[in-house]
Write an enzyme that holds these catalytic residues in place. Sequence first.
Site, PDB file in Angstrom:
ATOM      1  N   GLY A 123     -30.444  -6.558 -28.079  1.00 32.42           N
ATOM      2  CA  GLY A 123     -31.055  -6.154 -29.476  1.00 32.42           C
ATOM      3  C   GLY A 123     -31.474  -7.687 -30.153  1.00 32.42           C
ATOM      4  O   GLY A 123     -30.584  -8.186 -29.844  1.00 32.42           O
ATOM      5  N   ASP A 177     -37.063  -6.920 -34.892  1.00 39.87           N
ATOM      6  CA  ASP A 177     -36.842  -8.247 -33.724  1.00 39.87           C
ATOM      7  C   ASP A 177     -37.560  -8.704 -34.488  1.00 39.87           C
ATOM      8  O   ASP A 177     -36.939 -10.896 -34.493  1.00 39.87           O
ATOM      9  CB  ASP A 177     -37.636  -7.549 -32.887  1.00 39.87           C
ATOM     10  CG  ASP A 177     -36.955  -6.467 -31.954  1.00 39.87           C
ATOM     11  OD1 ASP A 177     -36.599  -5.308 -32.253  1.00 39.87           O
ATOM     12  OD2 ASP A 177     -35.552  -7.262 -31.514  1.00 39.87           O
TER      13      ASP A 177
HETATM   14  O1  MRU Z   1     -35.954  -3.727 -26.118  1.00 39.00           O
HETATM   15  P1  MRU Z   1     -34.229  -4.131 -27.626  1.00 39.00           P
HETATM   16  O2  MRU Z   1     -33.499  -2.898 -26.535  1.00 39.00           O
HETATM   17  O3  MRU Z   1     -33.771  -5.288 -27.106  1.00 39.00           O
HETATM   18  O4  MRU Z   1     -34.963  -4.036 -28.786  1.00 39.00           O
HETATM   19  C1  MRU Z   1     -33.912  -3.337 -29.989  1.00 39.00           C
HETATM   20  C2  MRU Z   1     -34.857  -3.416 -30.806  1.00 39.00           C
HETATM   21  O5  MRU Z   1     -35.970  -3.353 -31.229  1.00 39.00           O
HETATM   22  C3  MRU Z   1     -34.165  -3.470 -32.395  1.00 39.00           C
HETATM   23  O6  MRU Z   1     -34.391  -2.349 -33.071  1.00 39.00           O
HETATM   24  C4  MRU Z   1     -33.776  -4.626 -32.681  1.00 39.00           C
HETATM   25  O7  MRU Z   1     -33.400  -5.755 -32.301  1.00 39.00           O
HETATM   26  C5  MRU Z   1     -32.958  -4.501 -34.157  1.00 39.00           C
HETATM   27  S1  MRU Z   1     -31.352  -4.218 -34.260  1.00 39.00           S
HETATM   28  C6  MRU Z   1     -29.884  -5.463 -34.578  1.00 39.00           C
END
Ligand code: MRU
Length: 339
Positions: free
Chosen positions: A47, A233
Amino acid sequence: MVLRSIDWKDGKILIIDQTCLPNQLVYKELNTLEAVAEAIVNMRVRGAPLIGITAALGMALVAYKAKNKSREEILRILKEAYNILLNTRPTAVNLRWALKRVLETAENSKEDVSKAVINLAVEMMNADIEINRKMAAVGQNIINNGDVILTHCNTGSLATVSVGTALGVIIEAFNRGKKIMVYATETRPLLQGARLTMFELIHEGVDSTLITDNAVAHAIKEKGITKVLVGADRILSDGTTFNKIGTLQLAILANHFKIPFYVVAPTSTIDMESSREDVIIEERDPNEIRKIGDTYISPKDAKVYNPAFDETPPELITGIITEKGIITPPYKYNIKKIM
Ligand code: MRU
């Protein structure tokens, strides 16, 4: 009780190991730089905001261990750590944002470098919770009694230090008494929606239903979904949004069915420096798709394409909810104004 993903205790980092969820709630201590980098790469923490804070605390850990060394030596060790941590995951800009802040503070501090780094990292960790609370308070205004909300991946307490981004908004609306229902996509291949979002929604008592990623169009049509809320992200200065793979199709579908599509992210996720060409979309291990757990679900040598993120164009986004307010089009102009 609201979940908390990470903490700093007496020179050590304590995380929830998210690879063990939903079956076990396991806390893990990170005592070395290598352990911090491994936790980010293997998504024990994940996240965008949480990746950033974990990296900042990783720098604090390095500074803590080097506290009796000379200023020059601490700065050298911190620069090494910066490069290692920056290369753990490429897409979420919060990682670069957090590491840059910590290194700049170290370089500018005239006296106790270690102390300055540790204080800043802990301050950033605590600020993340406050920022998310503000974002939740701002964002809940767009949620109406009776809304049926579709969300993707995990954007809750587990994607941040606590509270969350998109899921933080949804849970805040629920806690303020709004009658809502939530549909969560399972989010292949690592199942953040099934494993983490459903865990959080059930933990909070929200009426929630899990669907496969393939069921999205049908669910919007059949289940009266009224809004889509996702995290991010990285958001570019024109509003282009990089988020978990599958976000683009949700935005296209929301547009088709004429329902609002909101992105929820702190301003630390907005990248005013990069253009589209600078953004690396992470591609992960093919076995994440070939296998479920230890079992192959495709031929072992199946050719695989496994991008972890995709790119949603600004024209598909109704609004970007931040801790400073809701940004609406024209994004080029309004993002600049809020930043
Ligand atoms: O691959 P991850 O689990 O790190 O991806 C997370 C996401 O894509 C979330 O939607 C993103 O970080 C925003 S949420 C705080």
